[in-house]
Write an enzyme that holds these catalytic residues in place. Structure first.
Site, PDB file in Angstrom:
ATOM      1  N   PHE A 175       0.900  -1.160  -0.243  1.00 37.98           N
ATOM      2  CA  PHE A 175       0.062   0.224   0.289  1.00 37.98           C
ATOM      3  C   PHE A 175       0.692   1.510   0.005  1.00 37.98           C
ATOM      4  O   PHE A 175       1.963   1.527   0.106  1.00 37.98           O
ATOM      5  CB  PHE A 175      -1.205   0.299   1.137  1.00 37.98           C
ATOM      6  CG  PHE A 175      -0.191   0.138   2.817  1.00 37.98           C
ATOM      7  CD1 PHE A 175      -0.201   1.118   2.823  1.00 37.98           C
ATOM      8  CD2 PHE A 175       0.409  -1.385   3.171  1.00 37.98           C
ATOM      9  CE1 PHE A 175       0.636   1.252   4.219  1.00 37.98           C
ATOM     10  CE2 PHE A 175       0.620  -1.262   4.506  1.00 37.98           C
ATOM     11  CZ  PHE A 175       1.119   0.237   4.964  1.00 37.98           C
ATOM     12  N   CYS A 176       0.512   2.866  -0.290  1.00 39.34           N
ATOM     13  CA  CYS A 176       1.004   3.526  -0.193  1.00 39.34           C
ATOM     14  C   CYS A 176      -0.065   4.884  -0.192  1.00 39.34           C
ATOM     15  O   CYS A 176      -1.185   4.219   0.462  1.00 39.34           O
ATOM     16  CB  CYS A 176       1.501   3.591  -1.731  1.00 39.34           C
ATOM     17  SG  CYS A 176       0.913   3.679  -3.195  1.00 39.34           S
ATOM     18  N   THR A 177      -0.169   6.509  -0.474  1.00 45.23           N
ATOM     19  CA  THR A 177      -0.571   7.156   0.527  1.00 45.23           C
ATOM     20  C   THR A 177      -1.443   7.162  -1.229  1.00 45.23           C
ATOM     21  O   THR A 177      -3.393   7.292  -0.418  1.00 45.23           O
ATOM     22  CB  THR A 177       0.352   8.280  -0.494  1.00 45.23           C
ATOM     23  OG1 THR A 177       1.334   8.379   0.403  1.00 45.23           O
ATOM     24  CG2 THR A 177      -1.082   9.589   0.137  1.00 45.23           C
ATOM     25  N   ILE A 204      -4.018   4.576   0.619  1.00 48.67           N
ATOM     26  CA  ILE A 204      -4.546   4.670   2.199  1.00 48.67           C
ATOM     27  C   ILE A 204      -5.726   5.810   2.136  1.00 48.67           C
ATOM     28  O   ILE A 204      -6.441   5.627   3.039  1.00 48.67           O
ATOM     29  CB  ILE A 204      -3.205   5.307   3.104  1.00 48.67           C
ATOM     30  CG1 ILE A 204      -2.117   4.196   3.352  1.00 48.67           C
ATOM     31  CG2 ILE A 204      -3.530   6.202   4.825  1.00 48.67           C
ATOM     32  CD1 ILE A 204      -1.302   5.122   3.234  1.00 48.67           C
TER      33      ILE A 204
END
Length: 240
Positions: A175-177, A204
């Protein structure tokens, strides 16, 4: 004055990035729209804000017509004050660079919707990796996530070579922003022979937007690259 903030990206072939930049600059002016959009032959990536939601609607309609950007893939949040000071449309060699490695971002891993993310993380065979920089991870992350201690995204290549094993790690979730980094990272892992690679669709920001606080596995704040510096569930309006 409240601002609508829209984080967006799309991997798509842009035949003439400079021409797209000029078209955007001719259609939107600083003041009505703030933020940055990066443009490259591999696609677009950016976060913008406007006090008038109709300006955001007009931008998304523009990008849908030109690039096929789906509004459903955009992450919406809010800010009490202007989160950016300027408007910039920038042409780059890539919207997301990977150190000396060719990656086809159009062949990513398996998308996991925010609504299904918690169930995936409940699988004990899943190795959860945060693909963001170390200072972002320090602000907040998901329960049980591995911090690769990256100072920049391109170091994910080195981390993979040194710490991940396709014969051992059968299920990897990332996952990332906003989704763009973990999407490209998932494509890279598939190219390296990893079999089951998952990534959080919309990142996220989409998780915070869709999942109520009572069901959330998120801990802390999500670092963002604007004047807010960090956001949580309370920055996302229901129904956006």
């Amino acid at each position: 004055m409240p601002y609508t903030v829209a984080a967006l990206y799309k991997f798509v072939t842009v035949e003439d990035p400079a021409a797209l930049r000029e078209a955007l600059a001719a259609s939107f002016v600083e003041g009505e729209l703030l933020g940055t959009i990066l443009i490259a032959t591999e696609g677009v990536n950016g976060t913008v804000a406007a006090a008038d939601p109709a300006v955001i609607d007009r931008l998304l309609a523009f990008l849908h017509e030109r690039l096929g950007l789906d509004r459903a893939e955009v992450k919406f949040s809010s800010a009490d004050d202007a989160p950016f000071g300027r408007l910039k449309f920038k042409v780059k060699n890539a919207v997301l660079t990977f150190r000396g490695v060719e990656v086809d971002p159009n062949r990513p891993g398996t998308y996991v919707e925010a609504a299904d993310w918690n169930a995936l993380l409940a699988d004990p065979e899943v190795l959860l990796v945060d693909t963001r920089n170390d200072y972002e991870v320090e602000a907040g992350t998901f329960q049980g996530a591995i911090d690769p201690h990256l100072t920049k995204f391109s170091e994910f290549v080195d981390y993979t070579r040194e710490h991940l094993d396709a014969t051992k790690h059968k299920k990897v979730a990332m996952f990332c922003t906003g989704g763009i980094r973990c999407e490209k990272a998932s494509a890279y892992l598939l190219q390296q022979g990893f079999e089951n690679v998952y990534h959080l669709r919309g990142g996220i920001l989409k998780y915070l937007e869709d999942i109520p606080t009572s069901d959330s596995l998120w801990q802390g704040d999500c670092f963002v690259f604007d004047r807010r510096r960090g956001v949580g569930h309370d920055h996302f309006e229901e129904g956006e």
